[in-house]
Scaffold this motif. Structure first.
Motif, mmCIF file in Angstrom:
data_model
loop_
_atom_site.group_PDB
_atom_site.id
_atom_site.type_symbol
_atom_site.label_atom_id
_atom_site.label_comp_id
_atom_site.label_asym_id
_atom_site.label_seq_id
_atom_site.Cartn_x
_atom_site.Cartn_y
_atom_site.Cartn_z
ATOM 1 N N ALA A 1 0.840 -1.204 0.000
ATOM 2 C CA ALA A 1 0.000 0.000 0.000
ATOM 3 C C ALA A 1 0.872 1.250 0.000
ATOM 4 N N VAL A 2 1.920 1.240 0.801
ATOM 5 C CA VAL A 2 2.816 2.400 0.861
ATOM 6 C C VAL A 2 3.536 2.582 -0.480
ATOM 7 N N LEU A 3 3.959 1.483 -1.101
ATOM 8 C CA LEU A 3 4.639 1.578 -2.400
ATOM 9 C C LEU A 3 3.689 2.000 -3.523
ATOM 10 N N LEU A 4 2.447 1.607 -3.414
ATOM 11 C CA LEU A 4 1.470 1.883 -4.461
ATOM 12 C C LEU A 4 0.863 3.280 -4.357
ATOM 13 N N ALA A 5 0.879 3.861 -3.175
ATOM 14 C CA ALA A 5 0.230 5.160 -2.943
ATOM 15 C C ALA A 5 0.660 6.247 -3.928
ATOM 16 N N PRO A 6 1.954 6.441 -4.165
ATOM 17 C CA PRO A 6 2.319 7.494 -5.135
ATOM 18 C C PRO A 6 1.860 7.184 -6.560
ATOM 19 N N LYS A 7 1.871 5.924 -6.932
ATOM 20 C CA LYS A 7 1.457 5.556 -8.291
ATOM 21 C C LYS A 7 -0.025 5.785 -8.509
ATOM 22 N N LEU A 8 -0.815 5.599 -7.462
ATOM 23 C CA LEU A 8 -2.256 5.822 -7.562
ATOM 24 C C LEU A 8 -2.657 7.233 -7.149
ATOM 25 N N LYS A 9 -1.657 8.028 -6.807
ATOM 26 C CA LYS A 9 -1.864 9.425 -6.408
ATOM 27 C C LYS A 9 -2.809 9.552 -5.216
ATOM 28 N N TRP A 10 -2.603 8.660 -4.234
ATOM 29 C CA TRP A 10 -3.368 8.737 -2.999
ATOM 30 C C TRP A 10 -2.795 9.833 -2.127
ATOM 31 N N ASN A 11 -3.652 10.655 -1.561
ATOM 32 C CA ASN A 11 -3.170 11.645 -0.599
ATOM 33 C C ASN A 11 -2.981 10.946 0.751
ATOM 34 N N SER A 12 -2.505 11.691 1.731
ATOM 35 C CA SER A 12 -2.218 11.104 3.046
ATOM 36 C C SER A 12 -3.463 10.517 3.700
ATOM 37 N N LYS A 13 -4.585 11.188 3.546
ATOM 38 C CA LYS A 13 -5.834 10.713 4.147
ATOM 39 C C LYS A 13 -6.250 9.370 3.541
ATOM 40 N N THR A 14 -6.181 9.266 2.229
ATOM 41 C CA THR A 14 -6.547 8.018 1.561
ATOM 42 C C THR A 14 -5.615 6.895 1.978
ATOM 43 N N LEU A 15 -4.320 7.168 2.020
ATOM 44 C CA LEU A 15 -3.360 6.144 2.448
ATOM 45 C C LEU A 15 -3.649 5.707 3.876
ATOM 46 N N LEU A 16 -3.959 6.637 4.745
ATOM 47 C CA LEU A 16 -4.274 6.296 6.130
ATOM 48 C C LEU A 16 -5.526 5.415 6.215
ATOM 49 N N ILE A 17 -6.522 5.697 5.407
ATOM 50 C CA ILE A 17 -7.736 4.878 5.374
ATOM 51 C C ILE A 17 -7.410 3.472 4.881
ATOM 52 N N VAL A 18 -6.612 3.378 3.828
ATOM 53 C CA VAL A 18 -6.228 2.073 3.277
ATOM 54 C C VAL A 18 -5.431 1.275 4.302
ATOM 55 N N LEU A 19 -4.527 1.929 5.017
ATOM 56 C CA LEU A 19 -3.741 1.244 6.038
ATOM 57 C C LEU A 19 -4.606 0.839 7.231
ATOM 58 N N ALA A 20 -5.488 1.711 7.657
ATOM 59 C CA ALA A 20 -6.361 1.412 8.801
ATOM 60 C C ALA A 20 -7.321 0.275 8.476
ATOM 61 N N ALA A 21 -7.687 0.147 7.219
ATOM 62 C CA ALA A 21 -8.617 -0.914 6.813
ATOM 63 C C ALA A 21 -8.044 -2.297 7.056
ATOM 64 N N SER A 22 -6.738 -2.402 7.161
ATOM 65 C CA SER A 22 -6.125 -3.714 7.366
ATOM 66 C C SER A 22 -6.354 -4.258 8.770
ATOM 67 N N VAL A 23 -6.755 -3.420 9.705
ATOM 68 C CA VAL A 23 -7.003 -3.885 11.078
ATOM 69 C C VAL A 23 -8.491 -3.903 11.419
ATOM 70 N N ILE A 24 -9.330 -3.604 10.452
ATOM 71 C CA ILE A 24 -10.779 -3.625 10.637
ATOM 72 C C ILE A 24 -11.329 -4.826 9.871
ATOM 73 N N PRO A 25 -12.123 -5.674 10.530
ATOM 74 C CA PRO A 25 -12.706 -6.798 9.790
ATOM 75 C C PRO A 25 -13.484 -6.310 8.566
ATOM 76 N N PHE A 26 -13.282 -6.954 7.455
ATOM 77 C CA PHE A 26 -13.887 -6.635 6.160
ATOM 78 C C PHE A 26 -13.354 -5.326 5.573
ATOM 79 N N GLY A 27 -12.360 -4.718 6.208
ATOM 80 C CA GLY A 27 -11.819 -3.439 5.737
ATOM 81 C C GLY A 27 -11.140 -3.518 4.385
ATOM 82 N N THR A 28 -10.417 -4.594 4.142
ATOM 83 C CA THR A 28 -9.726 -4.694 2.853
ATOM 84 C C THR A 28 -10.702 -4.879 1.697
#
Length: 96
Positions: A57-84
């Motif tokens: 996710a961290v490596l892909l963020a610049p390629k997909l042009k994710w801002n910090s908020k989006t990256l944080l949501i994507v990372l946080a989703a990994s610890v929430i059931p059904f988040g991914t």
């Protein structure tokens, strides 16, 4: 053959499935049936998939042009059931 994006989608799916199995199948069996075998069996693969998900996710963020908020949501989703699964539907379908 496999791009980082496609590999991330596969890892996200597998990480989500392993987390669900660990939380809702293996852990209840461990405590209700006093059988830690399934937690031991699923724990290591889930841990490796979790680490791969975070790194990718961290490596892909610049390629997909994710801002910090989006990256944080994507990372946080990994610890929430059904988040991914939410990440796949919300952020990865748009990028496809």
């Amino acid at each position: 053959m496999f791009s980082l994006f496609n590999s991330f989608k596969i890892v996200a799916l597998l990480e989500g499935i392993s987390y669900i199995l660990l939380l809702f199948i293996a852990t209840p069996i461990k405590y209700l049936a006093d059988d830690p075998q399934y937690v031991k069996l699923l724990g290591m693969p889930h841990g490796l998939l979790f680490i791969a998900y975070i790194v990718m996710a961290v490596l892909l963020a610049p390629k997909l042009k994710w801002n910090s908020k989006t990256l944080l949501i994507v990372l946080a989703a990994s610890v929430i059931p059904f988040g991914t699964f939410y990440v796949d539907r919300t952020y990865l379908k748009k990028a496809n």
